[in-house]
Scaffold this active site. Structure first.
Site, mmCIF file in Angstrom:
data_model
loop_
_atom_site.group_PDB
_atom_site.id
_atom_site.type_symbol
_atom_site.label_atom_id
_atom_site.label_comp_id
_atom_site.label_asym_id
_atom_site.label_seq_id
_atom_site.Cartn_x
_atom_site.Cartn_y
_atom_site.Cartn_z
ATOM 1 N N ASP A 28 0.824 -1.215 0.000
ATOM 2 C CA ASP A 28 0.000 0.000 0.000
ATOM 3 C C ASP A 28 0.860 1.268 0.000
ATOM 4 O OD1 ASP A 28 -2.389 1.388 -0.015
ATOM 5 O OD2 ASP A 28 -2.531 1.466 2.163
ATOM 6 N N ASN A 76 -10.533 -3.383 -6.154
ATOM 7 C CA ASN A 76 -9.788 -2.440 -7.002
ATOM 8 C C ASN A 76 -10.417 -2.264 -8.393
ATOM 9 O OD1 ASN A 76 -6.453 -3.293 -5.724
ATOM 10 N ND2 ASN A 76 -7.861 -1.666 -5.106
HETATM 11 C C1 FPP Z 1 -2.093 -0.020 -3.305
HETATM 12 O O1 FPP Z 1 -1.605 1.317 -3.311
HETATM 13 C C2 FPP Z 1 -1.511 -0.754 -4.404
HETATM 14 C C3 FPP Z 1 -2.208 -1.288 -5.453
HETATM 15 C C4 FPP Z 1 -3.673 -1.174 -5.559
HETATM 16 C C5 FPP Z 1 -1.550 -1.976 -6.568
HETATM 17 C C6 FPP Z 1 -0.256 -2.660 -6.278
HETATM 18 C C7 FPP Z 1 0.463 -2.847 -7.561
HETATM 19 C C8 FPP Z 1 1.795 -2.784 -7.735
HETATM 20 C C9 FPP Z 1 2.748 -2.652 -6.642
HETATM 21 C C10 FPP Z 1 2.415 -2.807 -9.107
HETATM 22 C C11 FPP Z 1 2.054 -3.922 -10.001
HETATM 23 C C12 FPP Z 1 2.205 -5.274 -9.394
HETATM 24 C C13 FPP Z 1 3.092 -6.215 -9.812
HETATM 25 C C14 FPP Z 1 3.048 -7.560 -9.206
HETATM 26 C C15 FPP Z 1 4.091 -5.967 -10.845
HETATM 27 P P1 FPP Z 1 -2.633 2.511 -3.436
HETATM 28 O O2 FPP Z 1 -2.728 2.893 -4.853
HETATM 29 O O3 FPP Z 1 -3.929 2.139 -2.783
HETATM 30 O O4 FPP Z 1 -1.906 3.624 -2.608
HETATM 31 P P2 FPP Z 1 -2.588 4.807 -1.802
HETATM 32 O O5 FPP Z 1 -3.191 4.187 -0.577
HETATM 33 O O6 FPP Z 1 -1.420 5.671 -1.492
HETATM 34 O O7 FPP Z 1 -3.597 5.448 -2.697
#
Ligand code: FPP
Length: 253
Positions: A28, A76
Site C-alpha cells: 500500500d 480495485n
Molecule cells: C495499493 O496502493 C496498491 C495497489 C492497488 C496496486 C499494487 C500494484 C503494484 C505494486 C504494481 C504492479 C504489481 C506487480 C506484481 C508488478 P494505493 O494505490 O492504494 O496507494 P494509496 O493508498 O497511497 O492510494
C-alpha cells in the site's frame, strides 16, 4: 558502501535465525507516494513494480518458501478506469519481463483470486508463466493475489464444498483450506502492510489466523530489501504462542 555493508550484516543476522516460511505483503501507499511528488498515481504503481522485483529477490535469497503479494484486490476493479488499465499494463509488463529472473531463481509463479476477470492480455502471460515455472523444482512460490478478496475466496470455497457434495461431517478446517485459492501454500507466518494504514482490507482473513502482523509507515515504492529484512527480524524477535502459554512453549509445563 555503508548501506551495502549494513544490508549484508542484516541479511546475515536474519539468516542465522529461523526465517518465516510464508510471508504476505499488502503493498500500500503507491498513490500517495506519487501524489507527494506531484506525479500521477500510476507513477507510484510503476515504482512499486520495482519494489516487487527487489523484495521477491530478497525473500528468495534468505530462504522464504512462499511470498504472497496483494497486487490487485476484488475491490480495485472499482477504481477509475485509467488506473485499472494502467495496473493491468504493469502486470502484463511484469509477467513478460520477469520470465528469466523467476526461472533462474527457481521461483514458481501462481495467482490467487478470481483471475477469470482479468483481461486476456494479462491472463495469457499469467497462465503461460505459471505453467512454465511449474516445470522445474521450486525454491520459492510467488503468489500474486489478483482480483482477490478473502471473503470472496471463502464464499467460493463454500460453494465448491456444496457442489462436491461433502457431508457435514466431512467439513473441517482442512476441507475448507484445501478449497481456498492459497491451497498448498505453507501456513502464513508474517503479514505486513506498508503505507501506514493498520487494516487487513479483505486479504488472507482465514490464513492470517495465527500470522504475526506488521504495519510499517514506509510506502510500498520505498519498501525494498532492507525494509523486508527489518520486518523479518522483528518477526524473529516475537514469541508465537498459538494459544499456549510461554511456560508451555519453554517445556516447563
Ligand atoms: C495499493 O496502493 C496498491 C495497489 C492497488 C496496486 C499494487 C500494484 C503494484 C505494486 C504494481 C504492479 C504489481 C506487480 C506484481 C508488478 P494505493 O494505490 O492504494 O496507494 P494509496 O493508498 O497511497 O492510494
Amino acid at each position: 558502501m555503508a548501506f551495502e555493508s549494513e544490508l549484508l550484516a542484516l541479511r546475515r543476522e536474519v539468516m542465522e535465525a529461523s526465517v518465516p516460511r510464508h510471508v504476505a505483503l499488502i503493498m500500500d501507499g503507491n498513490g500517495r507516494w506519487a501524489e507527494a511528488r506531484g506525479q500521477p498515481r500510476v507513477a507510484g504503481h510503476r515504482e512499486g513494480s520495482e519494489s516487487v522485483r527487489a523484495v521477491t529477490r530478497e525473500a528468495r535469497r534468505v530462504g522464504v518458501e512462499a511470498l504472497t503479494l496483494y497486487a490487485f484486490s476484488a475491490q480495485n476493479w472499482e477504481r477509475p478506469e485509467d488506473e485499472v488499465e494502467a495496473l493491468m499494463d504493469l502486470l502484463r509488463e511484469y509477467l513478460l519481463k520477469e520470465r528469466a529472473e523467476l526461472w533462474d531463481n527457481q521461483i514458481r509463479l501462481q495467482a490467487a483470486g478470481d483471475v477469470e476477470r482479468l483481461p486476456e492480455r494479462v491472463l495469457g502471460p499469467l497462465r503461460e508463466l505459471s505453467a512454465h515455472t511449474a516445470t522445474q523444482p521450486t525454491k520459492m512460490t510467488l503468489t500474486l493475489a489478483l482480483s482477490y478478496g478473502s471473503r470472496e475466496e471463502i464464499v467460493q470455497a463454500a460453494r465448491r464444498i456444496v457442489e462436491e457434495g461433502l457431508a457435514a461431517s466431512q467439513i473441517d478446517e482442512e476441507a475448507v483450506a484445501a478449497r481456498l485459492w492459497t491451497a498448498g501454500l505453507p501456513a502464513l507466518d508474517l503479514l505486513v502492510r506498508t503505507g501506514g494504514e493498520r487494516r487487513i482490507s479483505n486479504f488472507l482473513l482465514w490464513q492470517a489466523a495465527y500470522a504475526e502482523l506488521g504495519f510499517v509507515e514506509t510506502s510500498w515504492p520505498e519498501f525494498r530489501e532492507r525494509e523486508l529484512l527489518l520486518c523479518v527480524r522483528e518477526f524473529q524477535r516475537r514469541e508465537r504462542r498459538f494459544g499456549k502459554t510461554s511456560a508451555q512453549l519453554r517445556g516447563e509445563v
